[in-house]
Design an enzyme around this catalytic site. Structure first.
Site, PDB file in Angstrom:
ATOM      1  N   ARG A  74      60.146  -0.429   8.371  1.00  0.00           N
ATOM      2  CA  ARG A  74      61.117  -1.538   8.382  1.00  0.00           C
ATOM      3  C   ARG A  74      62.551  -1.003   8.549  1.00  0.00           C
ATOM      4  NH1 ARG A  74      56.777  -3.576   8.574  1.00  0.00           N
ATOM      5  NH2 ARG A  74      56.118  -5.516   7.589  1.00  0.00           N
ATOM      6  N   SER A 128      58.652 -11.035   3.713  1.00  0.00           N
ATOM      7  CA  SER A 128      58.679 -10.160   2.529  1.00  0.00           C
ATOM      8  C   SER A 128      60.122  -9.927   2.120  1.00  0.00           C
ATOM      9  CB  SER A 128      58.064  -8.802   2.854  1.00  0.00           C
ATOM     10  OG  SER A 128      56.733  -8.942   3.261  1.00  0.00           O
ATOM     11  N   GLU A 160      64.322  -6.145   1.669  1.00  0.00           N
ATOM     12  CA  GLU A 160      64.022  -5.896   3.079  1.00  0.00           C
ATOM     13  C   GLU A 160      65.024  -6.600   3.998  1.00  0.00           C
ATOM     14  OE1 GLU A 160      61.418  -6.726   6.562  1.00  0.00           O
ATOM     15  OE2 GLU A 160      60.090  -7.030   4.850  1.00  0.00           O
TER      16      GLU A 160
HETATM   17  N1  EPU Z   1      49.338  -8.724  -3.959  1.00  0.00           N
HETATM   18  C1  EPU Z   1      49.172  -9.259  -5.203  1.00  0.00           C
HETATM   19  N2  EPU Z   1      49.920 -10.344  -5.554  1.00  0.00           N
HETATM   20  C2  EPU Z   1      50.788 -10.909  -4.699  1.00  0.00           C
HETATM   21  C3  EPU Z   1      50.968 -10.362  -3.422  1.00  0.00           C
HETATM   22  C4  EPU Z   1      50.213  -9.263  -3.063  1.00  0.00           C
HETATM   23  O1  EPU Z   1      48.389  -8.770  -6.005  1.00  0.00           O
HETATM   24  O2  EPU Z   1      51.423 -11.901  -5.079  1.00  0.00           O
HETATM   25  C5  EPU Z   1      48.493  -7.607  -3.535  1.00  0.00           C
HETATM   26  C6  EPU Z   1      47.449  -8.119  -2.537  1.00  0.00           C
HETATM   27  O3  EPU Z   1      46.319  -8.581  -3.179  1.00  0.00           O
HETATM   28  C7  EPU Z   1      47.172  -6.905  -1.697  1.00  0.00           C
HETATM   29  C8  EPU Z   1      48.480  -6.143  -1.753  1.00  0.00           C
HETATM   30  O4  EPU Z   1      49.248  -6.672  -2.816  1.00  0.00           O
HETATM   31  O5  EPU Z   1      46.181  -6.114  -2.291  1.00  0.00           O
HETATM   32  C9  EPU Z   1      49.223  -6.223  -0.430  1.00  0.00           C
HETATM   33  O6  EPU Z   1      49.485  -7.580  -0.053  1.00  0.00           O
HETATM   34  P1  EPU Z   1      49.458  -8.056   1.469  1.00  0.00           P
HETATM   35  O7  EPU Z   1      48.222  -7.617   2.123  1.00  0.00           O
HETATM   36  O8  EPU Z   1      49.781  -9.511   1.461  1.00  0.00           O
HETATM   37  O9  EPU Z   1      50.622  -7.224   2.165  1.00  0.00           O
HETATM   38  P2  EPU Z   1      52.081  -6.809   1.687  1.00  0.00           P
HETATM   39  O10 EPU Z   1      52.113  -5.342   1.445  1.00  0.00           O
HETATM   40  O11 EPU Z   1      52.515  -7.684   0.563  1.00  0.00           O
HETATM   41  C10 EPU Z   1      52.962  -6.241   4.068  1.00  0.00           C
HETATM   42  C11 EPU Z   1      54.200  -6.558   4.887  1.00  0.00           C
HETATM   43  C12 EPU Z   1      54.074  -7.935   5.508  1.00  0.00           C
HETATM   44  C13 EPU Z   1      52.847  -7.954   6.400  1.00  0.00           C
HETATM   45  C14 EPU Z   1      51.612  -7.605   5.545  1.00  0.00           C
HETATM   46  C15 EPU Z   1      50.382  -7.449   6.398  1.00  0.00           C
HETATM   47  C16 EPU Z   1      56.049  -5.344   3.866  1.00  0.00           C
HETATM   48  C17 EPU Z   1      57.284  -5.423   3.017  1.00  0.00           C
HETATM   49  N3  EPU Z   1      55.369  -6.489   4.025  1.00  0.00           N
HETATM   50  O12 EPU Z   1      52.946  -7.171   2.990  1.00  0.00           O
HETATM   51  O13 EPU Z   1      55.216  -8.127   6.342  1.00  0.00           O
HETATM   52  O14 EPU Z   1      52.665  -9.233   6.995  1.00  0.00           O
HETATM   53  O15 EPU Z   1      51.817  -6.327   4.876  1.00  0.00           O
HETATM   54  O16 EPU Z   1      50.494  -6.290   7.170  1.00  0.00           O
HETATM   55  O17 EPU Z   1      55.737  -4.275   4.366  1.00  0.00           O
HETATM   56  C18 EPU Z   1      57.421  -8.983   6.361  1.00  0.00           C
HETATM   57  O18 EPU Z   1      57.800  -7.821   6.558  1.00  0.00           O
HETATM   58  O19 EPU Z   1      58.237  -9.945   6.301  1.00  0.00           O
HETATM   59  C19 EPU Z   1      56.014  -9.243   6.182  1.00  0.00           C
HETATM   60  C20 EPU Z   1      55.532 -10.448   5.868  1.00  0.00           C
END
Ligand code: EPU
Length: 369
Positions: free
Chosen positions: A167, A265, A365
């Protein structure tokens, strides 16, 4: 050159925050930027480049001249060599990113499907090296052309020169006034005009991300149940199928900015050393973490925030989304929208909780202005 004065930025930021630009110029042609540089009254004024406004939090009115990028056009470039390994697609910075993903698939050019439905414009995509479901912009990036607000010249950058990170890129860091070179920031100085994406002809599906693996397993099970395939011989999904899955996954857990204001995010996923991670696991065995190639460990910020009890909570009109704690949302609309100050008060309260419980500092972010 038509500079609009005292313009509401509420329709131009996906958080729906009320803020005004003292001056705003819609950039539809290169000549609009050339006119800015040629005009002594605008040349020295600080500039803010605005794409889809999907990664911004306005905490007050905007004093720099806002350059709202509306440069259009999408085309498949002629082959570089007869044995070219990839298709090159050139896209105007003002096109919608999701529109580009859909257009490439309609042209039979797969490669961007994992990044479907990411809000924002094509020009904003390299700024924060957008990514989702196992693919980042830098994996499909060829080069871009940008306009230098200091010199009035157009220049081209390849991937290495963009300094992509998680990012992150040179476009997020403050500009210096020295000659263009390596290791310097270009924020406020470079205006991205068009981006060229490299879509490998030898396409293969990227399904390693857990949410997609689950979709694929369910899809195979369904086909086996219908007697269409034997369990061992399941076919690979098409790029269109992956696009549909990504859209379904995102719609299920991320708010649609046209319904509920948000900037995706709100925090980056932090990285820690294996020792720090082991320390946290000893106290919180369920923490979601991923091993990176460089030996460090990435933690799921959404999990950390969720574990601190923030999911669904609000401070004023700023809230934490019910289905994904990493996304902060605007619970008001129009005149009653949350202010940038409310959003940042909530963000700081979350940072404090996560720091007190886990000793980890979350970094926002979006760009906070
Ligand atoms: N999780 C929780 N509780 C929550 C949210 C997440 O326990 O409220 C856990 C989920 O269960 C999962 C883990 O955290 O095991 C990761 O969650 P998720 O797969 O939703 O991905 P993320 O790491 O939260 C990142 C990117 C997103 C992107 C997704 C999918 C960043 C900051 N965010 O989110 O990007 O869509 O992976 O690749 O890297 C963005 O940058 O705006 C964005 C939405």
């Amino acid at each position: 050159m038509l500079v609009e004065k005292n313009v509401s930025l509420q329709p131009f930021n996906t958080f729906g925050i009320m803020a005004r630009a003292q001056a705003l110029l819609r950039v539809q042609h290169l000549s609009d930027l050339e006119a800015v540089v040629a005009d002594p009254s605008w040349r020295e004024v600080p500039k803010l480049v605005l794409g889809g406004g999907s990664n911004l939090v306005f905490t007050g009115d905007v004093k720099p001249l806002v350059l709202k990028i509306e440069l259009k056009g999408m085309r498949l470039l002629p082959e570089e060599t007869p044995d070219a390994k990839a298709h090159l697609v050139e896209v105007g910075a003002g096109e919608s990113w999701h529109g580009l993903v859909a257009w490439t698939l309609a042209q039979g050019l797969p490669g961007l499907e994992n990044m479907a439905l990411i809000p924002g414009t094509v020009g904003a995509a390299p700024v924060q090296n957008i990514g989702a479901y196992g693919v980042e912009l830098q994996d499909r990036f060829d080069s871009l052309d940008a306009f230098d607000l200091l010199t009035g010249q157009v220049f081209t950058l390849n991937a290495a020169q963009c300094g992509f990170g998680y990012r992150d890129s040179v476009f997020k860091h403050p500009a210096s006034t020295s000659a263009l070179g390596s290791g310097m920031g270009l924020a406020g100085r470079a205006v991205i005009l068009r981006v060229r994406m490299r879509l490998p002809k030898a396409w293969k599906p990227e399904l390693d991300y857990l949410d997609l693996t689950k979709k694929r397993e369910a899809w195979i099970a369904e086909q086996v149940a219908q007697g269409q395939v034997s369990a061992g011989g399941a076919p690979q999904p098409s790029a269109q199928q992956i696009f549909d899955w990504v859209c379904e996954i995102r719609r299920a857990k991320l708010p649609d900015p046209s319904q509920i204001g948000n900037a995706g995010s709100f925090f980056k996923n932090p990285t820690v050393t294996p020792e720090q991670c082991a320390d946290i696991i000893a106290r919180d065995p369920k923490i979601v973490h991923y091993h990176l190639d460089d030996g460090r460990i990435k933690l799921a910020a959404g999990w950390l925030i969720d574990a601190c009890g923030w999911k669904g909570k609000s401070i004023g009109r700023a809230g934490v989304y019910e289905k994904q704690a990493l996304v902060l949302v605007n619970r008001g609309q129009g005149e009653h929208a949350a202010t940038g100050g409310e959003v940042m008060t909530l963000a700081r309260a979350i940072q404090t909780s996560v720091y007190e419980r886990f000793g980890i500092r979350l970094e926002p972010e979006p760009l906070v202005l």
